[in-house]
Design a protein around this motif. Structure first.
Motif, mmCIF file in Angstrom:
data_model
loop_
_atom_site.group_PDB
_atom_site.id
_atom_site.type_symbol
_atom_site.label_atom_id
_atom_site.label_comp_id
_atom_site.label_asym_id
_atom_site.label_seq_id
_atom_site.Cartn_x
_atom_site.Cartn_y
_atom_site.Cartn_z
ATOM 1 N N GLU A 35 134.936 -29.459 75.986
ATOM 2 C CA GLU A 35 134.214 -28.299 75.482
ATOM 3 C C GLU A 35 132.744 -28.629 75.282
ATOM 4 O OE1 GLU A 35 134.134 -25.491 71.474
ATOM 5 O OE2 GLU A 35 135.973 -26.550 72.036
ATOM 6 N N ARG A 36 132.447 -29.863 74.890
ATOM 7 C CA ARG A 36 131.044 -30.235 74.683
ATOM 8 C C ARG A 36 130.301 -30.367 76.000
ATOM 9 N NH1 ARG A 36 130.417 -35.134 70.894
ATOM 10 N NH2 ARG A 36 132.364 -35.816 71.815
ATOM 11 N N GLN A 37 130.990 -30.603 77.089
ATOM 12 C CA GLN A 37 130.333 -30.574 78.393
ATOM 13 C C GLN A 37 129.907 -29.151 78.722
ATOM 14 O OE1 GLN A 37 132.016 -32.808 81.725
ATOM 15 N NE2 GLN A 37 131.573 -31.096 83.073
ATOM 16 N N ASP A 81 122.127 -34.851 73.556
ATOM 17 C CA ASP A 81 122.082 -35.251 72.154
ATOM 18 C C ASP A 81 122.329 -34.048 71.243
ATOM 19 O OD1 ASP A 81 121.801 -37.469 70.395
ATOM 20 O OD2 ASP A 81 119.804 -36.789 69.835
ATOM 21 N N GLN A 82 121.848 -32.870 71.642
ATOM 22 C CA GLN A 82 122.098 -31.671 70.850
ATOM 23 C C GLN A 82 123.588 -31.322 70.839
ATOM 24 O OE1 GLN A 82 119.114 -30.949 69.359
ATOM 25 N NE2 GLN A 82 118.549 -32.601 70.771
ATOM 26 N N ALA A 83 124.306 -31.738 71.866
ATOM 27 C CA ALA A 83 125.743 -31.489 71.960
ATOM 28 C C ALA A 83 126.576 -32.629 71.387
ATOM 29 C CB ALA A 83 126.135 -31.239 73.418
ATOM 30 N N GLY A 84 125.897 -33.653 70.817
ATOM 31 C CA GLY A 84 126.630 -34.775 70.242
ATOM 32 C C GLY A 84 127.243 -35.711 71.254
ATOM 33 N N LEU A 85 126.623 -35.808 72.431
ATOM 34 C CA LEU A 85 127.193 -36.592 73.521
ATOM 35 C C LEU A 85 126.529 -37.946 73.719
ATOM 36 C CD1 LEU A 85 127.546 -33.678 76.099
ATOM 37 C CD2 LEU A 85 129.430 -34.868 74.973
ATOM 38 N N VAL A 86 125.508 -38.269 72.921
ATOM 39 C CA VAL A 86 124.731 -39.484 73.128
ATOM 40 C C VAL A 86 125.052 -40.498 72.031
ATOM 41 C CG1 VAL A 86 122.407 -40.464 73.298
ATOM 42 C CG2 VAL A 86 122.884 -38.199 74.252
ATOM 43 N N GLY A 87 125.249 -41.754 72.435
ATOM 44 C CA GLY A 87 125.540 -42.831 71.489
ATOM 45 C C GLY A 87 126.424 -43.866 72.144
ATOM 46 N N PRO A 88 126.521 -45.039 71.560
ATOM 47 C CA PRO A 88 127.286 -46.129 72.187
ATOM 48 C C PRO A 88 128.736 -45.770 72.476
ATOM 49 C CG PRO A 88 125.967 -46.956 70.346
ATOM 50 C CD PRO A 88 125.881 -45.463 70.297
ATOM 51 N N ASP A 89 129.341 -44.905 71.646
ATOM 52 C CA ASP A 89 130.744 -44.540 71.818
ATOM 53 C C ASP A 89 130.921 -43.112 72.316
ATOM 54 O OD1 ASP A 89 131.590 -47.065 70.832
ATOM 55 O OD2 ASP A 89 131.292 -46.350 68.781
ATOM 56 N N GLN A 90 129.836 -42.519 72.831
ATOM 57 C CA GLN A 90 129.886 -41.135 73.285
ATOM 58 C C GLN A 90 129.871 -41.072 74.818
ATOM 59 O OE1 GLN A 90 130.463 -38.537 71.381
ATOM 60 N NE2 GLN A 90 130.466 -39.804 69.529
ATOM 61 N N PRO A 91 130.261 -39.926 75.404
ATOM 62 C CA PRO A 91 130.404 -39.839 76.865
ATOM 63 C C PRO A 91 129.147 -40.140 77.667
ATOM 64 C CG PRO A 91 131.585 -38.043 75.816
ATOM 65 C CD PRO A 91 130.822 -38.737 74.728
ATOM 66 N N MET A 92 127.935 -39.891 77.090
ATOM 67 C CA MET A 92 126.701 -40.168 77.834
ATOM 68 C C MET A 92 126.200 -41.583 77.608
ATOM 69 S SD MET A 92 125.664 -37.512 79.665
ATOM 70 C CE MET A 92 123.942 -37.931 79.916
ATOM 71 N N GLY A 93 126.787 -42.322 76.671
ATOM 72 C CA GLY A 93 126.266 -43.625 76.333
ATOM 73 C C GLY A 93 124.940 -43.500 75.594
ATOM 74 N N SER A 94 124.265 -44.607 75.398
ATOM 75 C CA SER A 94 122.971 -44.610 74.730
ATOM 76 C C SER A 94 121.878 -44.116 75.667
ATOM 77 C CB SER A 94 122.638 -46.022 74.238
ATOM 78 O OG SER A 94 123.607 -46.461 73.311
ATOM 79 N N TYR A 95 120.790 -43.615 75.082
ATOM 80 C CA TYR A 95 119.685 -43.055 75.858
ATOM 81 C C TYR A 95 119.119 -44.061 76.850
ATOM 82 C CZ TYR A 95 114.805 -42.029 76.933
ATOM 83 O OH TYR A 95 113.614 -41.857 77.588
ATOM 84 N N THR A 96 118.764 -43.533 78.022
ATOM 85 C CA THR A 96 117.991 -44.268 79.012
ATOM 86 C C THR A 96 117.096 -43.268 79.715
ATOM 87 O OG1 THR A 96 118.066 -45.626 81.013
ATOM 88 C CG2 THR A 96 119.797 -43.984 80.758
#
Length: 283
Positions: A35-37, A81-96
């Motif tokens: 759903e967050r996608q 990041d607004q969808a809560g998808l960014v971070g070490p344990d999130q689907p997008m991983g950490s920012y690059t």
């Protein structure tokens, strides 16, 4: 297999079905979409509608503490990041800020990667372009990447519609957020660039648990469920708690903890089964 499922708990059947759709190849090649996608595409579209006339991507590179740069990935990670998808344990991983690095990070986080023609792009998928002078007959090795966007829709009749940051050519301070249309998925998208592939970010445990809660519904008291007593969100009622829950019921907090335990057990069961059966994991 059924005896194994019932020995773990009733909600495991739903869990295995959802995990199988996410992880294991099937006849359609489709996968369950988080759903967050879907929210990722909604956020990107809202940014386009609000900022399409703004030149440059200062909002997006400054959000990540950067100075002026090519900002297509900055835009993607801002929306994610607004969808809560960014971070070490999130689907997008950490920012690059790198397109190729983004591909590797979503891959490491369990995204389904596919080339054009191997699956149908869905809303919220990421689309990656590469430098077309390089060979790219398969997803490995990864050629030099040029650009990234978010899929809004795709059909054979209407083509591919995307939202992209840093689009329109020119310097990074002069480019824009664009809604772009591509007639097909093959050949050059523009001079020197072609679609390399797509990434469908995976469901995380929170998504899966939330989906199971809706699928199963909540039962405060144990009910007979074909071959076991189930309680809470469709999980097997522990034998040592049956009388207590019959009398007083299970709390929401207890039911959520029991469901999370069963989800972990189900994931381990699917992993063991896939390895022993030689099934293909979509990673």
């Amino acid at each position: 297999m059924n005896k194994l499922l019932y020995s773990i708990g009733g909600a495991v059947i739903g869990t295995v079905l959802l995990l199988s759709a996410w992880l294991i190849g099937n006849d359609t090649g489709e996968a369950t979409v988080s759903e967050r996608q879907q929210q990722l595409a909604d956020i990107a579209l809202a940014e386009y509608e609000e900022n399409a006339d703004v030149s440059g991507g200062a909002k997006y590179w400054e959000y990540w503490g950067k100075s002026e740069e090519q900002w297509c990935v900055d835009f993607i990670y801002y929306c994610a990041d607004q969808a809560g998808l960014v971070g070490p344990d999130q689907p997008m991983g950490s920012y690059t800020a790198g397109v190729g690095e983004c591909w590797q990070r979503v891959k490491a986080q369990g995204a389904k990667l596919f080339a054009a023609g191997d699956d149908t792009p869905q809303r919220g998928d990421l689309v990656f372009w590469y430098a077309a002078e390089h060979s790219a007959g398969a997803l490995e090795p990864v050629p030099p990447m040029l650009h990234i966007g978010i899929v809004l829709s795709y059909s054979t009749e209407d083509g591919l519609i995307t939202i992209e940051g840093n689009s329109g050519g020119g310097a990074s301070s002069e480019s824009h957020i664009r809604k772009n249309y591509y007639a097909d998925l093959y050949g050059p998208s523009w001079d020197g660039a072609a679609i390399f592939g797509f990434a469908r970010i995976g469901i995380d445990a929170a998504d899966l648990t939330a989906m199971l809660k809706v699928f199963e519904g909540f039962s405060k008291y144990p009910i007979w469920d074909y071959a076991q007593y189930s309680v809470g969100y469709g999980t097997r009622c522990p034998d040592d708690k049956l009388n207590e829950y019959r009398s007083y019921g299970i709390t929401v907090a207890e039911a959520e903890a029991l469901l999370e335990q069963h989800v972990r057990q189900a994931a381990a069961s699917v992993d063991r089964y896939s390895r022993s059966s030689g099934l293909t994991l979509l990673t």
